[in-house]
Scaffold this active site. Structure first.
Site, PDB file in Angstrom:
ATOM      1  N   GLY A  46       0.898  -1.044  -0.145  1.00 52.66           N
ATOM      2  CA  GLY A  46       0.024  -0.090   0.099  1.00 52.66           C
ATOM      3  C   GLY A  46       0.883   1.371  -0.152  1.00 52.66           C
ATOM      4  O   GLY A  46       2.069   1.263   0.267  1.00 52.66           O
ATOM      5  N   GLN A  51       3.335   9.762   1.213  1.00 54.69           N
ATOM      6  CA  GLN A  51       4.454   9.265   1.247  1.00 54.69           C
ATOM      7  C   GLN A  51       5.113   9.517   0.011  1.00 54.69           C
ATOM      8  O   GLN A  51       6.422   9.190  -0.251  1.00 54.69           O
ATOM      9  CB  GLN A  51       4.486   7.677   1.098  1.00 54.69           C
ATOM     10  CG  GLN A  51       3.809   7.138   2.425  1.00 54.69           C
ATOM     11  CD  GLN A  51       3.689   5.640   2.300  1.00 54.69           C
ATOM     12  OE1 GLN A  51       2.636   5.000   2.126  1.00 54.69           O
ATOM     13  NE2 GLN A  51       4.736   4.908   2.911  1.00 54.69           N
ATOM     14  N   LEU A  91       6.846   1.325   3.531  1.00 57.74           N
ATOM     15  CA  LEU A  91       7.710   1.996   2.774  1.00 57.74           C
ATOM     16  C   LEU A  91       8.471   2.912   3.148  1.00 57.74           C
ATOM     17  O   LEU A  91       9.632   3.292   2.577  1.00 57.74           O
ATOM     18  CB  LEU A  91       7.043   2.339   1.407  1.00 57.74           C
ATOM     19  CG  LEU A  91       6.324   0.944   0.476  1.00 57.74           C
ATOM     20  CD1 LEU A  91       6.037   1.376  -1.027  1.00 57.74           C
ATOM     21  CD2 LEU A  91       7.708  -0.120   0.326  1.00 57.74           C
ATOM     22  N   HIS A 132      -3.766   0.852   7.648  1.00 56.39           N
ATOM     23  CA  HIS A 132      -2.499   1.449   7.836  1.00 56.39           C
ATOM     24  C   HIS A 132      -2.331   2.748   6.944  1.00 56.39           C
ATOM     25  O   HIS A 132      -1.833   3.867   7.198  1.00 56.39           O
ATOM     26  CB  HIS A 132      -1.210   0.450   7.299  1.00 56.39           C
ATOM     27  CG  HIS A 132       0.007   1.077   7.244  1.00 56.39           C
ATOM     28  ND1 HIS A 132       1.171   0.500   8.154  1.00 56.39           N
ATOM     29  CD2 HIS A 132       0.582   1.761   6.334  1.00 56.39           C
ATOM     30  CE1 HIS A 132       2.254   1.167   7.618  1.00 56.39           C
ATOM     31  NE2 HIS A 132       2.022   1.817   6.617  1.00 56.39           N
ATOM     32  N   GLU A 133      -2.875   2.678   5.838  1.00 52.51           N
ATOM     33  CA  GLU A 133      -3.034   3.829   4.793  1.00 52.51           C
ATOM     34  C   GLU A 133      -3.909   4.778   5.407  1.00 52.51           C
ATOM     35  O   GLU A 133      -3.678   5.959   5.186  1.00 52.51           O
ATOM     36  CB  GLU A 133      -3.414   3.175   3.496  1.00 52.51           C
ATOM     37  CG  GLU A 133      -2.510   2.322   2.843  1.00 52.51           C
ATOM     38  CD  GLU A 133      -0.934   2.489   3.018  1.00 52.51           C
ATOM     39  OE1 GLU A 133      -0.673   3.747   2.945  1.00 52.51           O
ATOM     40  OE2 GLU A 133      -0.223   1.447   2.972  1.00 52.51           O
TER      41      GLU A 133
HETATM   42 NI    NI Z   1       3.047   2.964   5.388  1.00 48.78          NI
END
Ligand code: NI
Length: 158
Positions: A46, A51, A91, A132-133
């Site tokens: 994801g 990000q 990430l 999470h996102e």
């Molecule tokens: Ni993340």
């Protein structure tokens, strides 16, 4: 399409709250394509727009199954069920992994890239990825909510 530059741990933007998307235009479609390409390049499950330095409520998820990449614009979690300890990474925090408690099921509403409002009932890994996102969109990162003592640093290969 292009690979966007990832934002990493220590970058203040990761703590900022992303804004609602109001118009789905060409520019947003390009962002979405780039996010999918960037997520795939780094083998991510994801990615949130923040990000790659864009404070918009846009998320891409790919569980590498038959569904292909999923795009969630302005996602809202409207219901959660259960709780389990799961392994998680991000990430923006390469080589860091930890246990986090996530719901086993969520119901979420979002707008797809064609502008249609959708509702999804997600379980397990998809539920975890959505949580999470959506956290990223609210300026929250997984390392702030780990089960104490479970953080592991893995050395990069090569
Ligand atoms: Ni993340």
């Amino acid at each position: 399409m292009a690979i966007r530059k990832l934002r990493y741990e220590g970058d203040e933007i990761l703590k900022k709250k992303s804004r609602e998307v109001e118009v789905i235009d060409e520019k947003l479609q390009t962002l979405i394509d780039d996010m999918i390409e960037t997520m795939h390049k780094y083998n991510g499950v994801g990615l949130a727009a923040v990000q790659v330095g864009i404070l918009k409520r846009v998320v891409t998820i790919d569980l590498y199954d038959d569904n292909g990449p999923i795009v969630l614009i302005n996602p809202v979690i409207i219901k959660t069920k259960g709780a389990e300890e799961v392994d998680e990474g991000c990430l923006s925090f390469p080589n860091q992994f930890a246990k986090v408690v996530r719901p086993t099921e969520v119901v979420a509403e979002y707008t797809d890239r064609e502008g249609k409002r959708m509702r999804v009932k997600a379980k397990d890994l998809l539920a975890q990825a959505i949580c999470h996102e959506v956290d990223h969109l609210n300026g929250e990162v997984f390392v702030d909510k780990i089960v104490p003592g479970t953080l592991e640093y893995l050395e990069p290969e090569g």
